[in-house]
Design an enzyme around this catalytic site. Structure first.
Site, short mmCIF file in Angstrom:
data_model
loop_
_atom_site.label_atom_id
_atom_site.label_comp_id
_atom_site.label_asym_id
_atom_site.label_seq_id
_atom_site.Cartn_x
_atom_site.Cartn_y
_atom_site.Cartn_z
NE ARG A 171 -3.29 0.07 3.26
CZ ARG A 171 -3.64 -1.53 4.39
NH1 ARG A 171 -4.26 -2.22 4.47
NH2 ARG A 171 -3.65 -1.26 5.54
NE ARG A 175 5.40 9.16 -4.20
CZ ARG A 175 4.63 9.15 -3.36
NH1 ARG A 175 5.10 9.87 -2.93
NH2 ARG A 175 3.38 9.42 -3.77
NE ARG A 247 -3.40 -5.57 16.55
CZ ARG A 247 -2.62 -5.87 17.44
NH1 ARG A 247 -3.41 -7.08 17.76
NH2 ARG A 247 -2.00 -4.79 18.29
NE ARG A 277 -2.94 5.90 12.50
CZ ARG A 277 -3.71 6.66 11.58
NH1 ARG A 277 -3.09 6.87 10.25
NH2 ARG A 277 -4.44 5.94 11.23
CD GLU A 298 -4.81 5.22 14.83
OE1 GLU A 298 -4.91 6.80 14.60
OE2 GLU A 298 -4.45 4.34 14.92
CE1 TYR A 346 -8.89 0.46 6.30
CE2 TYR A 346 -8.16 0.53 4.15
CZ TYR A 346 -8.29 0.95 5.24
OH TYR A 346 -7.49 2.70 5.30
CG ASP A 348 -8.13 3.22 1.45
OD1 ASP A 348 -8.21 3.35 2.12
OD2 ASP A 348 -7.64 3.57 0.34
P1 FAD Z 1 -18.04 2.12 9.25
O1 FAD Z 1 -18.05 3.64 8.26
O2 FAD Z 1 -17.99 0.90 9.98
O3 FAD Z 1 -20.16 1.99 9.24
C1 FAD Z 1 -21.17 0.89 9.60
C2 FAD Z 1 -22.33 1.87 10.50
O4 FAD Z 1 -22.91 0.13 10.63
C3 FAD Z 1 -21.19 1.76 11.30
O5 FAD Z 1 -21.95 3.12 11.71
C4 FAD Z 1 -21.99 1.17 12.77
O6 FAD Z 1 -22.36 1.78 14.15
C5 FAD Z 1 -23.11 0.64 12.12
N1 FAD Z 1 -23.19 -0.78 12.68
C6 FAD Z 1 -23.28 -1.85 12.64
N2 FAD Z 1 -23.80 -3.17 13.13
C7 FAD Z 1 -25.00 -2.57 13.30
C8 FAD Z 1 -25.74 -3.06 14.34
N3 FAD Z 1 -25.75 -4.18 14.16
N4 FAD Z 1 -27.27 -2.89 13.89
C9 FAD Z 1 -27.01 -1.40 14.26
N5 FAD Z 1 -26.29 -0.22 13.05
C10 FAD Z 1 -24.65 -1.38 13.08
N6 FAD Z 1 -10.15 5.00 4.52
C11 FAD Z 1 -10.16 6.28 3.60
O7 FAD Z 1 -10.58 6.53 2.11
N7 FAD Z 1 -8.80 7.66 4.00
C12 FAD Z 1 -8.31 7.05 5.16
O8 FAD Z 1 -7.36 8.44 5.45
C13 FAD Z 1 -8.76 6.13 5.95
N8 FAD Z 1 -8.72 6.62 7.07
C14 FAD Z 1 -8.72 5.37 8.25
C15 FAD Z 1 -8.20 5.33 9.29
C16 FAD Z 1 -8.55 3.64 9.88
C17 FAD Z 1 -8.16 4.12 11.51
C18 FAD Z 1 -9.37 2.98 10.10
C19 FAD Z 1 -10.10 1.91 10.64
C20 FAD Z 1 -10.32 3.19 8.69
C21 FAD Z 1 -10.00 4.45 7.96
N9 FAD Z 1 -10.79 4.23 5.99
C22 FAD Z 1 -10.07 5.31 5.15
C23 FAD Z 1 -11.19 3.84 5.77
C24 FAD Z 1 -12.79 4.31 6.00
O9 FAD Z 1 -13.36 4.83 7.59
C25 FAD Z 1 -14.10 3.38 5.70
O10 FAD Z 1 -13.60 3.37 4.43
C26 FAD Z 1 -15.55 3.58 5.79
O11 FAD Z 1 -16.03 3.58 6.53
C27 FAD Z 1 -16.29 2.39 5.44
O12 FAD Z 1 -17.82 2.17 5.39
P2 FAD Z 1 -18.80 1.51 5.82
O13 FAD Z 1 -19.44 1.91 5.78
O14 FAD Z 1 -18.59 0.25 5.54
O15 FAD Z 1 -18.26 1.15 7.62
N1 UDP Z 2 3.96 0.96 8.36
C1 UDP Z 2 4.66 1.37 8.74
N2 UDP Z 2 5.37 2.23 9.49
C2 UDP Z 2 4.94 3.71 9.06
C3 UDP Z 2 3.40 3.34 8.41
C4 UDP Z 2 3.05 2.51 7.49
O1 UDP Z 2 5.47 0.03 8.82
O2 UDP Z 2 5.13 4.25 9.89
C5 UDP Z 2 3.19 0.00 7.42
C6 UDP Z 2 2.41 -0.80 8.43
O3 UDP Z 2 2.40 -2.23 8.84
C7 UDP Z 2 0.84 -0.29 8.15
C8 UDP Z 2 1.36 -0.62 7.00
O4 UDP Z 2 2.23 0.11 6.29
O5 UDP Z 2 -0.33 -1.50 8.46
C9 UDP Z 2 0.75 0.20 5.57
O6 UDP Z 2 0.36 2.10 5.98
P1 UDP Z 2 -0.69 2.37 5.89
O7 UDP Z 2 -0.24 3.92 5.99
O8 UDP Z 2 -1.72 2.59 4.63
O9 UDP Z 2 -2.03 2.09 6.61
P2 UDP Z 2 -3.80 1.63 7.70
O10 UDP Z 2 -3.81 2.82 6.46
O11 UDP Z 2 -3.15 0.28 8.01
O12 UDP Z 2 -3.83 2.26 8.84
#
Ligand code: FAD
Ligand code: UDP
Length: 379
Positions: A171, A175, A247, A277, A298, A346, A348
């Site tokens: 991912r 560069r 996780r 982070r 975090e 996972y 986005d």
């Molecule tokens: P969710 O957002 O999880 O929505 C599911 C919903 O269902 C929730 O509101 C939950 O409460 C509800 N639900 C679950 N079970 C029930 C139930 N039984 N009854 C009623 N409601 C329920 N994507 C990016 O593009 N860029 C980023 O920088 C990025 N950063 C991220 C950082 C983190 C830490 C994480 C974990 C994810 C990140 N993502 C990012 C991914 C992004 O969060 C997801 O793409 C997005 O949330 C997916 O939407 P979803 O609707 O599928 O799931």
């Molecule tokens: N990663 C790492 N060091 C960093 C950033 C990322 O080792 O400083 C690794 C880590 O295992 C992470 C993966 O690279 O899960 C992908 O990075 P990304 O930024 O996509 O992390 P995520 O969206 O999973 O938090």
């Protein structure tokens, strides 16, 4: 038709909008007290900072259709994700780029020289990297791997990089230029008023109703012509076969008067620093001014029942269990599983939106009776 949707995250909201625009009635139940799922944002009442409540979210995509879709509902400000990393008492630039390499090795290499130099560090005997560790040793060599990836990944996943697939590291780019943009996508930005305002706009249609603080139970689907479920796949079946491994994250919130770290995201590569982070939320909205600051340290750990599932682990054990749940889902009629939890992947945000748009098109073309359990196979 009457459609029941579970979850008001991007999956549920975009699907509901598409169904409502096609003339169906979309009823969403959401267990939380807000919409937008994990990309929920809210203003901190004390400082006015827009906080990414479930961790930092940056919108980036190569999918112009998805970009057109989101910009229909919210004004996006230009935003480039520039991540820094603290390791061995110094601050470096990520993803690994020419600045990182020159600073780390105390050199002044030009692009071609750096490429040749890193190739000398790399283990070229690895021809087809399978694990995260092999991918790192093949493409950046042991020094950068140890400093930036090994400790961070152990903390993030609770597993040795030897046990993780190469796809996780793929991912991130390496560069040989000074380009420090974390994402290499055509479109990148931040919704000016946060993601929750974006989702509220998507949900703002007379055909859509949202019930917050309402946990789904299977009997709710009885009166509906179809159910779109974006909650956890194992949760739909009351975890009868066991829990799929995730996780979870703990965010330790703290505030500061001024600017604590000068950037939005600072990664900590070393294993003995317990967090992965620190996020300083106000830097996600550089067009705003706030004297105070809100930050999250975090921490990652194994998800226990009752915790919020964040990252699907998808190791061998989980894939076997996933296969059993997929088989169970495929024997269940009237439900389509979507989103990051419903398909245990996972995803986005842009991919989530694209899949929701596609599922609506499938529904509108085929009708409820011909809808599969999964529009995208989770395995
Ligand atoms: P969710 O957002 O999880 O929505 C599911 C919903 O269902 C929730 O509101 C939950 O409460 C509800 N639900 C679950 N079970 C029930 C139930 N039984 N009854 C009623 N409601 C329920 N994507 C990016 O593009 N860029 C980023 O920088 C990025 N950063 C991220 C950082 C983190 C830490 C994480 C974990 C994810 C990140 N993502 C990012 C991914 C992004 O969060 C997801 O793409 C997005 O949330 C997916 O939407 P979803 O609707 O599928 O799931
Ligand atoms: N990663 C790492 N060091 C960093 C950033 C990322 O080792 O400083 C690794 C880590 O295992 C992470 C993966 O690279 O899960 C992908 O990075 P990304 O930024 O996509 O992390 P995520 O969206 O999973 O938090």
């Amino acid at each position: 038709m009457e459609i029941l949707l579970v979850g008001a995250g991007l999956s549920g909201a975009v699907t509901a909008r598409g169904l409502a625009e096609a003339g169906h009635r979309a009823r969403i139940v959401e267990s939380r007290d807000h919409v937008a799922g994990n990309c929920h944002t809210e203003r901190d009442p004390e400082t006015g900072v827009m906080v990414h409540v479930y961790g930092p979210h940056i919108f980036h995509t190569d999918d112009t259709g998805v970009w057109d879709y989101v910009t229909r509902f919210a004004r996006f400000r230009p935003y480039k994700n520039r991540v820094k990393a603290t390791t061995r008492g110094e601050v470096f630039s990520l993803p690994v780029n020419l600045h990182t390499i020159n600073q780390f090795y105390r050199k002044t290499l030009r692009p071609d020289e750096a490429r040749a130099f890193i190739e000398e560090q790399a283990d070229t005997s690895i021809t087809d990297p399978q694990s995260f560790e092999e991918q790192a040793l093949r493409f950046v060599g042991p020094d950068l791997y140890e400093a930036f990836f090994k400790g961070y990944t152990l903390k993030q996943w609770g597993l040795h990089p030897r046990e993780l697939p190469a796809s996780i590291l793929k991912r991130l780019p390496v560069r040989f230029s000074y380009d420090d943009n974390y994402f290499a996508h055509a479109h990148q930005g931040m919704p000016e008023e946060g993601y929750t305002a974006l989702v509220e706009k998507i949900l703002d249609h007379p055909g859509i109703s949202v019930e917050l603080n309402t946990r789904f139970s299977r009997d709710m689907g009885a009166g509906a012509d179809h159910v779109f479920y974006s909650g956890p796949l194992d949760g739909y079946f009351d975890y009868q076969l066991g829990h799929l491994g995730y996780r979870t994250l703990d965010f330790e919130r703290f505030t500061y008067q001024g600017d604590w770290q000068g950037c939005a995201v600072m990664n900590y590569g070393e294993e003995d620093v317990p967090f992965t982070r620190i996020t300083e939320h106000k830097h996600f909205a550089p067009w705003e001014e706030h004297a105070g600051s809100v930050l999250y340290r975090e921490y990652s750990r194994a998800c226990a029942p009752g915790d919020i599932p964040y990252y699907p682990i998808r190791q061998l054990r989980e894939k076997a269990l996933l296969a059993d749940y997929v088989a169970l889902a495929e024997r269940t009629s009237g439900v389509t599983f979507l989103g990051r939890l419903g398909t245990y992947r996972y995803l986005d945000m842009d991919v989530t939106i694209r899949e929701a748009l596609n599922v609506v098109e499938m529904f509108n073309t085929r009708g409820a009776d011909a809808m599969p359990a999964f529009a995208v196979p989770p395995l």
